[in-house]
Design a protein around this motif. Sequence first.
Motif, PDB file in Angstrom:
ATOM      1  N   PHE A   1       3.608   0.446  10.271  1.00 46.25           N
ATOM      2  CA  PHE A   1       4.138  -1.059   9.925  1.00 46.25           C
ATOM      3  C   PHE A   1       2.574  -1.485   9.606  1.00 46.25           C
ATOM      4  O   PHE A   1       1.756  -1.334  10.039  1.00 46.25           O
ATOM      5  CB  PHE A   1       4.561  -1.697  11.106  1.00 46.25           C
ATOM      6  N   TYR A   2       2.675  -2.173   8.466  1.00 44.86           N
ATOM      7  CA  TYR A   2       1.624  -2.862   7.813  1.00 44.86           C
ATOM      8  C   TYR A   2       1.433  -4.510   8.121  1.00 44.86           C
ATOM      9  O   TYR A   2       2.645  -5.084   8.074  1.00 44.86           O
ATOM     10  CB  TYR A   2       1.204  -2.573   6.584  1.00 44.86           C
ATOM     11  N   PHE A   3       0.364  -5.111   8.421  1.00 43.41           N
ATOM     12  CA  PHE A   3       0.669  -6.561   8.611  1.00 43.41           C
ATOM     13  C   PHE A   3      -0.422  -7.400   7.745  1.00 43.41           C
ATOM     14  O   PHE A   3      -1.566  -7.471   8.005  1.00 43.41           O
ATOM     15  CB  PHE A   3       0.288  -6.968   9.998  1.00 43.41           C
ATOM     16  N   HIS A   4       0.293  -8.076   6.642  1.00 40.08           N
ATOM     17  CA  HIS A   4      -0.455  -8.602   5.731  1.00 40.08           C
ATOM     18  C   HIS A   4      -0.571 -10.342   5.953  1.00 40.08           C
ATOM     19  O   HIS A   4       0.526 -10.934   6.200  1.00 40.08           O
ATOM     20  CB  HIS A   4       0.025  -8.418   4.151  1.00 40.08           C
ATOM     21  N   LEU A   5      -1.833 -10.760   5.986  1.00 31.04           N
ATOM     22  CA  LEU A   5      -2.032 -12.091   6.160  1.00 31.04           C
ATOM     23  C   LEU A   5      -1.926 -12.969   4.930  1.00 31.04           C
ATOM     24  O   LEU A   5      -2.926 -12.712   3.976  1.00 31.04           O
ATOM     25  CB  LEU A   5      -3.275 -12.320   7.100  1.00 31.04           C
ATOM     26  N   ASP A   6      -1.153 -13.865   5.028  1.00 26.63           N
ATOM     27  CA  ASP A   6      -1.098 -14.877   3.704  1.00 26.63           C
ATOM     28  C   ASP A   6      -1.414 -16.320   4.469  1.00 26.63           C
ATOM     29  O   ASP A   6      -0.703 -17.155   5.053  1.00 26.63           O
ATOM     30  CB  ASP A   6       0.388 -14.997   2.892  1.00 26.63           C
TER      31      ASP A   6
ATOM     32  N   GLU B   1      -4.695  -8.203   2.789  1.00 18.50           N
ATOM     33  CA  GLU B   1      -3.839  -6.815   3.109  1.00 18.50           C
ATOM     34  C   GLU B   1      -4.318  -5.742   4.155  1.00 18.50           C
ATOM     35  O   GLU B   1      -5.661  -5.882   4.474  1.00 18.50           O
ATOM     36  CB  GLU B   1      -3.774  -6.175   1.915  1.00 18.50           C
ATOM     37  N   ASP B   2      -3.415  -5.427   4.994  1.00 15.80           N
ATOM     38  CA  ASP B   2      -3.609  -4.402   5.930  1.00 15.80           C
ATOM     39  C   ASP B   2      -3.453  -3.116   5.405  1.00 15.80           C
ATOM     40  O   ASP B   2      -2.239  -2.860   4.930  1.00 15.80           O
ATOM     41  CB  ASP B   2      -2.683  -4.660   7.224  1.00 15.80           C
ATOM     42  N   PHE B   3      -4.372  -2.394   5.097  1.00 18.56           N
ATOM     43  CA  PHE B   3      -4.651  -1.116   4.506  1.00 18.56           C
ATOM     44  C   PHE B   3      -4.314   0.031   5.653  1.00 18.56           C
ATOM     45  O   PHE B   3      -4.072   1.207   5.072  1.00 18.56           O
ATOM     46  CB  PHE B   3      -5.714  -0.739   3.721  1.00 18.56           C
ATOM     47  N   GLU B   4      -4.517  -0.316   6.789  1.00 20.79           N
ATOM     48  CA  GLU B   4      -4.337   0.694   7.763  1.00 20.79           C
ATOM     49  C   GLU B   4      -3.044   0.932   8.436  1.00 20.79           C
ATOM     50  O   GLU B   4      -2.589   1.906   8.770  1.00 20.79           O
ATOM     51  CB  GLU B   4      -5.490   0.611   8.867  1.00 20.79           C
ATOM     52  N   GLY B   5      -2.587  -0.175   8.872  1.00 17.56           N
ATOM     53  CA  GLY B   5      -1.358  -0.138   9.636  1.00 17.56           C
ATOM     54  C   GLY B   5      -1.379   0.335  10.992  1.00 17.56           C
ATOM     55  O   GLY B   5      -2.370   0.867  11.327  1.00 17.56           O
ATOM     56  N   ILE B   6      -0.050   0.244  11.787  1.00 16.27           N
ATOM     57  CA  ILE B   6      -0.313   0.805  13.103  1.00 16.27           C
ATOM     58  C   ILE B   6       1.283   1.248  13.517  1.00 16.27           C
ATOM     59  O   ILE B   6       2.118   1.062  12.601  1.00 16.27           O
ATOM     60  CB  ILE B   6      -0.571  -0.036  14.256  1.00 16.27           C
ATOM     61  N   ASP B   7       1.032   2.718  14.022  1.00 13.38           N
ATOM     62  CA  ASP B   7       2.360   3.139  14.372  1.00 13.38           C
ATOM     63  C   ASP B   7       3.112   2.630  15.597  1.00 13.38           C
ATOM     64  O   ASP B   7       2.284   2.262  16.836  1.00 13.38           O
ATOM     65  CB  ASP B   7       1.929   4.494  14.879  1.00 13.38           C
ATOM     66  N   LEU B   8       4.300   2.267  15.332  1.00 16.44           N
ATOM     67  CA  LEU B   8       5.019   1.419  16.377  1.00 16.44           C
ATOM     68  C   LEU B   8       6.369   1.900  16.369  1.00 16.44           C
ATOM     69  O   LEU B   8       6.989   2.665  15.292  1.00 16.44           O
ATOM     70  CB  LEU B   8       5.015  -0.199  15.965  1.00 16.44           C
TER      71      LEU B   8
ATOM     72  N   ALA C   1       3.155 -11.022   6.829  1.00 16.40           N
ATOM     73  CA  ALA C   1       4.246 -10.443   6.179  1.00 16.40           C
ATOM     74  C   ALA C   1       4.089  -8.930   6.781  1.00 16.40           C
ATOM     75  O   ALA C   1       3.077  -8.232   6.904  1.00 16.40           O
ATOM     76  CB  ALA C   1       4.175 -10.127   4.726  1.00 16.40           C
ATOM     77  N   ILE C   2       5.359  -8.496   7.448  1.00 18.12           N
ATOM     78  CA  ILE C   2       5.409  -7.143   7.974  1.00 18.12           C
ATOM     79  C   ILE C   2       5.871  -6.313   6.890  1.00 18.12           C
ATOM     80  O   ILE C   2       7.147  -6.556   6.369  1.00 18.12           O
ATOM     81  CB  ILE C   2       6.438  -7.093   9.193  1.00 18.12           C
ATOM     82  N   ALA C   3       5.391  -5.157   6.623  1.00 17.16           N
ATOM     83  CA  ALA C   3       5.838  -4.217   5.435  1.00 17.16           C
ATOM     84  C   ALA C   3       5.804  -3.029   6.211  1.00 17.16           C
ATOM     85  O   ALA C   3       5.049  -2.445   7.346  1.00 17.16           O
ATOM     86  CB  ALA C   3       4.910  -4.172   4.489  1.00 17.16           C
ATOM     87  N   ASP C   4       6.775  -1.988   5.576  1.00 11.88           N
ATOM     88  CA  ASP C   4       6.876  -0.630   5.987  1.00 11.88           C
ATOM     89  C   ASP C   4       5.914   0.260   5.078  1.00 11.88           C
ATOM     90  O   ASP C   4       5.066   0.034   4.268  1.00 11.88           O
ATOM     91  CB  ASP C   4       8.284  -0.037   5.829  1.00 11.88           C
ATOM     92  N   ALA C   5       5.851   1.682   5.643  1.00 14.70           N
ATOM     93  CA  ALA C   5       4.907   2.740   4.741  1.00 14.70           C
ATOM     94  C   ALA C   5       5.325   2.751   3.273  1.00 14.70           C
ATOM     95  O   ALA C   5       4.405   2.992   2.626  1.00 14.70           O
ATOM     96  CB  ALA C   5       5.140   3.864   5.468  1.00 14.70           C
ATOM     97  N   ASP C   6       6.452   1.954   2.730  1.00  8.64           N
ATOM     98  CA  ASP C   6       6.680   2.526   1.437  1.00  8.64           C
ATOM     99  C   ASP C   6       6.469   0.829   0.740  1.00  8.64           C
ATOM    100  O   ASP C   6       6.504   0.821  -0.525  1.00  8.64           O
ATOM    101  CB  ASP C   6       8.261   2.545   1.029  1.00  8.64           C
ATOM    102  N   GLY C   7       5.839   0.086   1.419  1.00  6.04           N
ATOM    103  CA  GLY C   7       5.228  -1.110   0.927  1.00  6.04           C
ATOM    104  C   GLY C   7       6.296  -2.125   0.895  1.00  6.04           C
ATOM    105  O   GLY C   7       6.175  -3.339   0.148  1.00  6.04           O
ATOM    106  N   ARG C   8       7.494  -1.746   1.334  1.00  9.72           N
ATOM    107  CA  ARG C   8       8.670  -3.011   1.398  1.00  9.72           C
ATOM    108  C   ARG C   8       8.600  -3.974   2.334  1.00  9.72           C
ATOM    109  O   ARG C   8       8.096  -3.485   3.718  1.00  9.72           O
ATOM    110  CB  ARG C   8       9.906  -2.342   1.576  1.00  9.72           C
TER     111      ARG C   8
END
Length: 81
Positions: free
Chosen positions: A4-9, A16-23, A57-64
């Motif tokens: 999951f990626y956590f982008h701050l607006d 943008e979170d380019f690393e993400g974390i596995d959850l 904004a929480i995004a998945d590995a596909d950028g959704r």
Amino acid sequence: MARFYFHLDENGSIVEDFEGIDLPDLAAARASALQAARGIMAHDIEHGRLSLSTYIAIADADGRYLEQLVFRDAVVITGIS
């Protein structure tokens, strides 16, 4: 596990979170976003500012984008008339 990626607006300024974390799942991602939001808010308050319209904004590995956590929903606000 999913990444999951956590982008701050913050008022249109996006970090943008380019690393993400596995959850394990989206519920765990929500909990992580909530903890991060509260930490950011605490830091901002220490510096005399707070934007309740900022969101993660929480995004998945596909950028959704899966969902977003608005900072005003991360706290209970009382004492406002």
